[in-house]
Scaffold this motif. Structure first.
Motif, mmCIF file in Angstrom:
data_model
loop_
_atom_site.group_PDB
_atom_site.id
_atom_site.type_symbol
_atom_site.label_atom_id
_atom_site.label_comp_id
_atom_site.label_asym_id
_atom_site.label_seq_id
_atom_site.Cartn_x
_atom_site.Cartn_y
_atom_site.Cartn_z
ATOM 1 N N GLU A 154 0.867 -1.170 0.000
ATOM 2 C CA GLU A 154 0.000 0.000 0.000
ATOM 3 C C GLU A 154 0.910 1.228 0.000
ATOM 4 O OE1 GLU A 154 -4.083 0.755 2.050
ATOM 5 O OE2 GLU A 154 -2.517 1.426 3.430
ATOM 6 N N VAL A 155 0.817 2.013 -1.059
ATOM 7 C CA VAL A 155 1.597 3.246 -1.169
ATOM 8 C C VAL A 155 0.787 4.366 -0.517
ATOM 9 C CG1 VAL A 155 2.801 4.817 -2.722
ATOM 10 C CG2 VAL A 155 2.470 2.431 -3.382
ATOM 11 N N ARG A 156 1.411 5.097 0.388
ATOM 12 C CA ARG A 156 0.752 6.237 1.031
ATOM 13 C C ARG A 156 1.593 7.484 0.803
ATOM 14 N NH1 ARG A 156 -0.267 3.237 6.872
ATOM 15 N NH2 ARG A 156 -1.667 1.598 6.108
ATOM 16 N N TRP A 157 0.928 8.592 0.633
ATOM 17 C CA TRP A 157 1.667 9.843 0.474
ATOM 18 C C TRP A 157 0.916 10.961 1.192
ATOM 19 C CZ3 TRP A 157 -1.107 7.456 -3.309
ATOM 20 C CH2 TRP A 157 -2.142 8.170 -3.905
ATOM 21 N N GLY A 158 1.649 12.019 1.460
ATOM 22 C CA GLY A 158 1.085 13.135 2.208
ATOM 23 C C GLY A 158 1.252 12.896 3.691
ATOM 24 N N ALA A 159 0.171 12.933 4.451
ATOM 25 C CA ALA A 159 0.214 12.711 5.900
ATOM 26 C C ALA A 159 0.266 11.207 6.174
ATOM 27 C CB ALA A 159 -1.014 13.327 6.559
ATOM 28 N N LEU A 160 1.423 10.710 6.606
ATOM 29 C CA LEU A 160 1.573 9.282 6.869
ATOM 30 C C LEU A 160 1.020 8.944 8.254
ATOM 31 C CD1 LEU A 160 5.081 8.569 5.342
ATOM 32 C CD2 LEU A 160 2.843 8.621 4.237
ATOM 33 N N GLU A 161 0.762 7.655 8.466
ATOM 34 C CA GLU A 161 0.106 7.215 9.691
ATOM 35 C C GLU A 161 1.072 6.694 10.739
ATOM 36 O OE1 GLU A 161 -2.723 4.342 8.427
ATOM 37 O OE2 GLU A 161 -3.882 5.753 7.203
ATOM 38 N N GLY A 162 2.340 6.567 10.387
ATOM 39 C CA GLY A 162 3.322 6.060 11.347
ATOM 40 C C GLY A 162 3.430 4.551 11.371
ATOM 41 N N THR A 163 2.629 3.865 10.556
ATOM 42 C CA THR A 163 2.693 2.398 10.513
ATOM 43 C C THR A 163 3.485 1.902 9.311
ATOM 44 O OG1 THR A 163 0.616 2.322 9.272
ATOM 45 C CG2 THR A 163 0.474 2.183 11.673
ATOM 46 N N GLU A 164 4.017 2.847 8.502
ATOM 47 C CA GLU A 164 4.759 2.452 7.313
ATOM 48 C C GLU A 164 6.084 1.793 7.701
ATOM 49 O OE1 GLU A 164 1.800 5.295 6.505
ATOM 50 O OE2 GLU A 164 3.542 5.508 7.814
ATOM 51 N N ARG A 165 6.442 0.745 6.951
ATOM 52 C CA ARG A 165 7.716 0.069 7.209
ATOM 53 C C ARG A 165 8.892 0.865 6.648
ATOM 54 N NH1 ARG A 165 8.153 -3.627 11.213
ATOM 55 N NH2 ARG A 165 6.180 -4.744 11.376
ATOM 56 N N CYS A 166 8.665 1.622 5.613
ATOM 57 C CA CYS A 166 9.723 2.489 5.088
ATOM 58 C C CYS A 166 9.059 3.704 4.453
ATOM 59 C CB CYS A 166 10.616 1.762 4.078
ATOM 60 S SG CYS A 166 9.763 0.780 2.857
ATOM 61 N N ALA A 167 9.698 4.863 4.627
ATOM 62 C CA ALA A 167 9.134 6.113 4.133
ATOM 63 C C ALA A 167 10.260 7.097 3.871
ATOM 64 C CB ALA A 167 8.147 6.696 5.150
ATOM 65 N N THR A 168 9.970 8.099 3.058
ATOM 66 C CA THR A 168 10.936 9.158 2.791
ATOM 67 C C THR A 168 10.160 10.413 2.444
ATOM 68 O OG1 THR A 168 12.966 9.698 1.585
ATOM 69 C CG2 THR A 168 11.168 8.768 0.294
ATOM 70 N N ALA A 169 10.877 11.510 2.257
ATOM 71 C CA ALA A 169 10.261 12.782 1.879
ATOM 72 C C ALA A 169 10.867 13.249 0.559
ATOM 73 C CB ALA A 169 10.487 13.828 2.967
ATOM 74 N N LEU A 170 10.041 13.787 -0.321
ATOM 75 C CA LEU A 170 10.480 14.304 -1.604
ATOM 76 C C LEU A 170 9.952 15.716 -1.757
ATOM 77 C CD1 LEU A 170 9.663 11.214 -3.840
ATOM 78 C CD2 LEU A 170 11.919 11.885 -3.016
ATOM 79 N N GLU A 171 10.751 16.577 -2.401
ATOM 80 C CA GLU A 171 10.327 17.955 -2.598
ATOM 81 C C GLU A 171 9.463 18.045 -3.846
ATOM 82 O OE1 GLU A 171 12.073 22.432 -3.333
ATOM 83 O OE2 GLU A 171 13.022 20.655 -4.142
ATOM 84 N N LEU A 172 8.307 18.674 -3.743
ATOM 85 C CA LEU A 172 7.377 18.757 -4.865
ATOM 86 C C LEU A 172 8.026 19.372 -6.103
ATOM 87 C CD1 LEU A 172 3.989 19.808 -3.225
ATOM 88 C CD2 LEU A 172 4.414 17.760 -4.577
ATOM 89 N N ASP A 173 8.826 20.440 -5.900
ATOM 90 C CA ASP A 173 9.427 21.133 -7.042
ATOM 91 C C ASP A 173 10.803 20.600 -7.398
ATOM 92 O OD1 ASP A 173 7.228 22.814 -7.268
ATOM 93 O OD2 ASP A 173 8.009 24.170 -5.731
ATOM 94 N N GLY A 174 11.227 19.531 -6.711
ATOM 95 C CA GLY A 174 12.569 19.008 -6.971
ATOM 96 C C GLY A 174 12.615 17.890 -7.987
ATOM 97 N N VAL A 175 11.431 17.352 -8.392
ATOM 98 C CA VAL A 175 11.393 16.242 -9.331
ATOM 99 C C VAL A 175 10.387 16.542 -10.424
ATOM 100 C CG1 VAL A 175 12.050 14.538 -7.593
ATOM 101 C CG2 VAL A 175 9.633 15.021 -7.972
ATOM 102 N N ARG A 176 10.514 15.817 -11.527
ATOM 103 C CA ARG A 176 9.571 15.961 -12.631
ATOM 104 C C ARG A 176 8.466 14.937 -12.492
ATOM 105 N NH1 ARG A 176 11.193 15.468 -18.344
ATOM 106 N NH2 ARG A 176 8.985 15.951 -18.523
#
Length: 457
Positions: free
Chosen positions: A347-369
């Motif tokens: 299950e892919v989650r984005w935005g406000a995560l729930e804290g139950t994710e096994r792995c997560a990261t942050a990406l900058e909206l304007d940093g990628v295409r």
């Protein structure tokens, strides 16, 4: 030119048999235009029933106009043309090629054609050999472009690009130029317009030599494959019901290179491609593996030993991957989506995560295409880390991810196929476009349909 093509067809009568129905893959470029008119010019000396098909990838602003122009060129030649257009095509050249070939296969069915004629010529062949040489292939890779693969044939491999264009100029025909072919973003374009001209400036016969290397490699590959078939014939090779059996004592009479080729041959017969590492692992296991044990040599394919028999078995049916794309608009709002990679579900989650994710990261909206895509690892994937650019395959190997599990590792890429994150293993060193810009989080929760391990920490 017509006489040369007729001679090539006579030398390889299975390529385009007389009287066969032929679908010409027609881009409107110089090569496909020359192919169309050369096949028409054969006339009664080598009669063929021609039709054409043009695939609009929809990647360029003027692609619809080019498609219309291609259809008009076919109409002038009195050849019917089937025009198809991609619907939301994503990814890179590999995905575009897959979509194009799927369209051509369907167009062939609609036309009732015996063959699909592709316009690859000698320069394309030389470029492919050089590209494969840069990847470090075996003889199969060095062989370049085959003249025939199933219903797809390439009658122009004996002609150079400039020869074909000279033929078109002499007959007063104009072709369409696709500017995307010169885009240095693509590796083939860099080889065609930068590397090869630079090398050929010092070695004028380089293209011909590369084409000759491809032909020699094809002959060598054929000999080695014949040797593998002979080994199997003496080793009591039996296949069926999703597995193959081979007598181990016979295989031990050959070196590991021969055993590896035998394994690859058996795997191809079962519909699998085995990597170099998988080949080495399988060949070594034949030598030292204990009875009752086994090793995975590819996703879904396993080599096992039972006393003096080697079994090559399908591990189990793995359902096809289901990827996910996230555009910029959706990324601004929290959400979730289910994906399937290598038989595992996430299950892919984005935005406000729930804290139950096994792995997560942050990406900058304007940093990628955007859009960004979640998929499994693919050949050629590289990730730029603070320590430098690294192959994703090597990264996973160093992280001791079993080869049979690697297809289930989520990889996040942007619209340029730039790897942003190998979930649970490494995040790319991406320079932020705006240090104070908006960021969003993305994470995975794995459902253990296949693996014991979670996606990482």
């Amino acid at each position: 030119m017509e006489a040369r093509l007729r001679g090539a067809l006579q030398a390889a009568p299975g390529l385009l048999p007389r009287g066969s129905r032929v679908l010409v893959a027609f881009s409107g470029g110089s090569d496909s235009l020359a192919l169309l008119h050369l096949l028409r010019a054969l006339g009664e000396s080598w009669p063929l029933k021609l039709s054409a098909a043009h695939f609009d990838h929809g990647l360029q602003p003027d692609s619809a106009a080019w498609a219309a122009r291609a259809a008009e060129l076919c109409r002038r030649a009195d050849v019917p043309c089937d025009v198809g257009r991609a619907a939301g095509l994503a990814g890179g050249p590999a995905e575009w090629r897959a979509a194009r070939y799927a369209f051509l296969a369907e167009a062939r069915r609609r036309a009732g054609a015996d063959r699909v004629a592709l316009a690859h010529q000698r320069d394309d062949h030389a470029e492919t050999v050089l590209l494969n040489l840069l990847r470090g292939p075996g003889f199969r890779g060095l062989a370049g472009i085959p003249a025939r693969r199933g219903a797809f044939v390439r009658p122009l491999l004996g002609f150079a690009r400039e020869e074909l264009r000279g033929y078109l100029r002499a007959t007063g025909r104009e072709w369409v130029n696709d500017p995307a072919n010169r885009n240095p973003r693509y590796r083939r374009a860099r080889v065609r317009y930068s590397l090869l001209p630079a090398l050929a400036g010092r070695e004028p016969s380089l293209r011909r030599q590369l084409a000759e290397l491809g032909r020699n490699a094809l002959v060598a590959e054929g000999g080695l494959e014949a040797g593998a078939r002979r080994i199997l014939a003496t080793a009591g090779y039996r296949d069926g019901a999703g597995e193959a059996q081979i007598a181990r004592p016979v295989l031990l009479g050959y070196d590991r290179a021969a055993r590896g080729r035998v394994l690859r041959h058996v795997a191809r017969n079962m519909g699998f491609l085995v990597s170099r590492r998988g080949t080495r692992v399988g060949a070594s296991f034949i030598d030292t593996g204990k009875s009752g044990r086994g090793v995975d040599i590819a996703a879904g394919l396993r080599v096992e030993r039972e006393f003096d028999r080697i079994h090559v078995r399908r591990a189990r049916e793995v359902p096809p991957d289901r990827h996910f794309e996230l555009d910029r608009t959706r990324a601004r709002q929290p959400g979730r989506e289910r994906v399937r990679l290598g038989g595992s579900y996430y299950e892919v989650r984005w935005g406000a995560l729930e804290g139950t994710e096994r792995c997560a990261t942050a990406l900058e909206l304007d940093g990628v295409r955007f859009p960004i895509r979640v998929r499994g690892p693919q050949p050629g994937d590289r990730i730029r880390t603070p320590a430098g650019s690294r192959k994703v395959a090597k990264l996973l190997m160093e992280r001791r991810v079993p080869s049979s599990d690697r297809s289930a590792v989520p990889v996040v890429v942007d619209a340029d196929r730039r790897v942003l994150w190998v979930a649970g293993h490494s995040k790319a060193a991406v320079e932020p476009a705006d240090p104070g810009g908006a960021w969003f989080a993305i994470g995975f929760t794995e459902r253990r349909d296949r693996h014991d391990e979670r996606c990482g920490t």
